[in-house]
Design an enzyme around this catalytic site. Structure first.
Site, mmCIF file in Angstrom:
data_model
loop_
_atom_site.group_PDB
_atom_site.id
_atom_site.type_symbol
_atom_site.label_atom_id
_atom_site.label_comp_id
_atom_site.label_asym_id
_atom_site.label_seq_id
_atom_site.Cartn_x
_atom_site.Cartn_y
_atom_site.Cartn_z
ATOM 1 N N ARG A 32 0.801 -1.234 0.000
ATOM 2 C CA ARG A 32 0.000 0.000 0.000
ATOM 3 C C ARG A 32 0.835 1.286 0.000
ATOM 4 O O ARG A 32 0.277 2.354 0.172
ATOM 5 C CB ARG A 32 -0.957 -0.005 1.214
ATOM 6 C CG ARG A 32 -1.978 -1.161 1.129
ATOM 7 C CD ARG A 32 -2.860 -1.310 2.370
ATOM 8 N NE ARG A 32 -3.734 -2.479 2.219
ATOM 9 C CZ ARG A 32 -3.340 -3.718 2.513
ATOM 10 N NH1 ARG A 32 -2.092 -3.955 2.966
ATOM 11 N NH2 ARG A 32 -4.143 -4.768 2.352
ATOM 12 N N GLN A 98 3.226 -10.488 9.373
ATOM 13 C CA GLN A 98 2.209 -10.648 8.322
ATOM 14 C C GLN A 98 2.893 -11.095 7.033
ATOM 15 O O GLN A 98 2.237 -11.420 6.049
ATOM 16 C CB GLN A 98 1.480 -9.330 8.066
ATOM 17 C CG GLN A 98 0.771 -8.777 9.290
ATOM 18 C CD GLN A 98 0.285 -7.370 9.044
ATOM 19 O OE1 GLN A 98 -0.877 -7.133 8.705
ATOM 20 N NE2 GLN A 98 1.172 -6.406 9.200
ATOM 21 N N VAL A 100 5.186 -13.132 4.269
ATOM 22 C CA VAL A 100 5.206 -14.537 3.830
ATOM 23 C C VAL A 100 6.538 -14.874 3.150
ATOM 24 O O VAL A 100 6.674 -15.926 2.544
ATOM 25 C CB VAL A 100 4.020 -14.806 2.861
ATOM 26 C CG1 VAL A 100 2.698 -14.668 3.595
ATOM 27 C CG2 VAL A 100 4.056 -13.869 1.647
ATOM 28 N N HIS A 116 0.079 -14.978 8.166
ATOM 29 C CA HIS A 116 -0.500 -15.107 6.823
ATOM 30 C C HIS A 116 0.142 -16.227 6.024
ATOM 31 O O HIS A 116 0.062 -16.237 4.791
ATOM 32 C CB HIS A 116 -0.394 -13.779 6.065
ATOM 33 C CG HIS A 116 -1.235 -12.686 6.687
ATOM 34 N ND1 HIS A 116 -1.062 -11.351 6.402
ATOM 35 C CD2 HIS A 116 -2.230 -12.738 7.600
ATOM 36 C CE1 HIS A 116 -1.931 -10.640 7.098
ATOM 37 N NE2 HIS A 116 -2.645 -11.457 7.849
ATOM 38 N N CYS A 124 -1.435 -28.615 -2.341
ATOM 39 C CA CYS A 124 -2.477 -29.026 -3.288
ATOM 40 C C CYS A 124 -3.851 -28.628 -2.763
ATOM 41 O O CYS A 124 -4.215 -28.968 -1.619
ATOM 42 C CB CYS A 124 -2.414 -30.542 -3.489
ATOM 43 S SG CYS A 124 -3.732 -31.136 -4.556
ATOM 44 N N CYS A 127 -5.731 -32.370 -2.367
ATOM 45 C CA CYS A 127 -5.394 -33.400 -1.345
ATOM 46 C C CYS A 127 -4.566 -32.814 -0.206
ATOM 47 O O CYS A 127 -4.307 -33.493 0.789
ATOM 48 C CB CYS A 127 -4.623 -34.543 -2.013
ATOM 49 S SG CYS A 127 -2.926 -34.104 -2.471
ATOM 50 N N CYS A 145 -1.567 -35.740 -7.610
ATOM 51 C CA CYS A 145 -2.958 -36.237 -7.638
ATOM 52 C C CYS A 145 -3.764 -35.530 -8.726
ATOM 53 O O CYS A 145 -4.931 -35.848 -8.960
ATOM 54 C CB CYS A 145 -3.628 -36.014 -6.276
ATOM 55 S SG CYS A 145 -4.265 -34.337 -6.026
ATOM 56 N N SER A 183 4.200 -1.615 8.770
ATOM 57 C CA SER A 183 2.850 -2.075 8.436
ATOM 58 C C SER A 183 1.889 -0.884 8.457
ATOM 59 O O SER A 183 1.951 -0.042 9.341
ATOM 60 C CB SER A 183 2.368 -3.133 9.429
ATOM 61 O OG SER A 183 1.021 -3.517 9.102
ATOM 62 N N SER A 184 0.962 -0.872 7.485
ATOM 63 C CA SER A 184 -0.069 0.181 7.484
ATOM 64 C C SER A 184 -1.112 -0.105 8.558
ATOM 65 O O SER A 184 -1.973 0.720 8.846
ATOM 66 C CB SER A 184 -0.738 0.219 6.103
ATOM 67 O OG SER A 184 -1.351 -1.051 5.830
HETATM 68 N N1 APR Z 1 10.717 1.645 6.398
HETATM 69 C C1 APR Z 1 9.587 1.964 7.094
HETATM 70 N N2 APR Z 1 8.337 1.817 6.595
HETATM 71 C C2 APR Z 1 8.222 1.334 5.337
HETATM 72 C C3 APR Z 1 9.345 0.977 4.549
HETATM 73 C C4 APR Z 1 10.627 1.154 5.134
HETATM 74 N N3 APR Z 1 11.750 0.841 4.481
HETATM 75 N N4 APR Z 1 8.888 0.522 3.340
HETATM 76 C C5 APR Z 1 7.548 0.607 3.375
HETATM 77 N N5 APR Z 1 7.141 1.082 4.566
HETATM 78 C C6 APR Z 1 5.766 1.244 5.058
HETATM 79 C C7 APR Z 1 4.812 1.839 4.042
HETATM 80 O O1 APR Z 1 4.752 3.254 4.202
HETATM 81 C C8 APR Z 1 3.477 1.154 4.400
HETATM 82 O O2 APR Z 1 2.662 1.998 5.205
HETATM 83 O O3 APR Z 1 5.295 -0.066 5.307
HETATM 84 C C9 APR Z 1 3.875 -0.082 5.207
HETATM 85 C C10 APR Z 1 3.460 -1.392 4.553
HETATM 86 O O4 APR Z 1 2.052 -1.432 4.574
HETATM 87 P P1 APR Z 1 1.292 -2.431 3.598
HETATM 88 O O5 APR Z 1 1.852 -2.309 2.246
HETATM 89 O O6 APR Z 1 -0.194 -2.214 3.822
HETATM 90 O O7 APR Z 1 1.694 -3.872 4.112
HETATM 91 P P2 APR Z 1 1.121 -4.663 5.357
HETATM 92 O O8 APR Z 1 0.708 -3.725 6.446
HETATM 93 O O9 APR Z 1 2.096 -5.708 5.694
HETATM 94 O O10 APR Z 1 -0.194 -5.358 4.732
HETATM 95 C C11 APR Z 1 -0.889 -6.273 5.545
HETATM 96 O O11 APR Z 1 -2.232 -6.886 3.655
HETATM 97 O O12 APR Z 1 -2.593 -7.521 1.473
HETATM 98 C C12 APR Z 1 -2.424 -7.970 2.750
HETATM 99 O O13 APR Z 1 -1.633 -10.112 3.232
HETATM 100 C C13 APR Z 1 -1.199 -8.836 2.861
HETATM 101 O O14 APR Z 1 0.144 -9.212 4.841
HETATM 102 C C14 APR Z 1 -0.388 -8.211 3.994
HETATM 103 C C15 APR Z 1 -1.435 -7.378 4.704
#
Ligand code: APR
Length: 237
Positions: A32, A98, A100, A116, A124, A127, A145, A183-184
């Protein structure tokens, strides 16, 4: 930063929660980030769903083959290595991720709850047989399979695996310092763990380039790159 360094240094139960922003400095895209994320740039979120697996299989496989290639092409960065050192030093009790990509384990962390699932494996759909995701790199998308091989990640529309979820819940409740990296915090139920940590008395630190949905409940918010922040904290440990 000094009081933050002190907080981490004096933590009895530090838990780290990571998202895709933890791996962008390795070369993997997040989802995002404005104009760079897999969802924001390529509008591919519909492919991360059970509908895509059932109704757009060819496109689904092509999308995930590229992501499997990415986790084999890129490697953990210094920030991942620092977290592995912290686990060995006994400073870091648990990673909840979160992600993978398997980069935390590749860097040496053993206590990793993968909410996640993992792109390191495919299984599969018929199976349940499990294979390494290299099958996708060799162009093999079918089980012996005859069933379809799909990545062992949680797709939108699927339940999270119970064991890592319970591990994460226990770790969040026990934590006295909860550090979010990249993470957002926009996807539930994963984004409930920082909230649970705060509700059970932990101090919350969020390191994320852009504002998150939980900045308002954090004790510290740092909108800077993870790699440099972890290096700075590590130098003061
Ligand atoms: N340093 C600090 N922050 C960073 C960096 C960095 N180098 N690079 C990116 N970011 C921030 C971005 O600004 C963003 O807000 O990391 C955040 C990542 O957010 P997302 O892209 O939403 O990822 P995430 O929060 O892991 O998404 C959660 O959404 O689609 C599903 O399964 C997928 O596990 C994922 C889940």
């Amino acid at each position: 930063m000094d009081s933050l360094n002190q907080l981490i240094k004096s933590a009895n139960n530090l838990v780290v929660f990571t998202g895709a922003g933890m791996s962008t400095e390795s070369g993997l895209p997040d989802f995002r980030s404005a104009n760079r994320g897999l969802w924001t740039r390529d509008q591919k979120q519909y492919l991360s769903s059970t509908n895509a697996l059932n109704d757009h299989l060819q496109e689904f496989i092509e999308f995930y083959k590229k992501r499997v290639q990415g986790i084999h092409e890129f490697k953990p960065h210094k920030g991942h290595n620092i977290l592995a050192e912290w686990e060995k030093m006994g400073v870091l009790k648990q990673i909840i991720t979160q992600n993978v990509d398997g980069f935390h384990q590749e860097a040496g962390n053993e206590k990793v709850a993968e909410l996640h699932g993992t792109l390191k494996k495919v299984h599969c759909e018929t199976c349940g047989a499990s294979y390494l995701s290299e099958e996708y790199l060799h162009g093999n998308y079918a089980c012996s399979c005859g069933g379809v091989l799909r990545p062992s990640i949680v797709l939108f529309g699927e339940m999270l695996p119970e064991k890592p979820f319970l591990t994460a819940e226990e770790a969040a409740i026990k934590s006295d310092v909860f550090l979010v990296l990249g993470s957002s915090l926009s996807v539930s139920p994963a984004n409930q763990f920082p909230l649970l940590a705060v509700e059970t008395g932990a101090k919350l630190i969020i390191v994320n380039k852009e504002p998150t949905e939980m900045d308002g409940i954090a004790d510290y918010v740092i909108h800077e790159p993870i790699g440099s922040v972890l290096k700075e904290i590590n130098s003061k440990l």
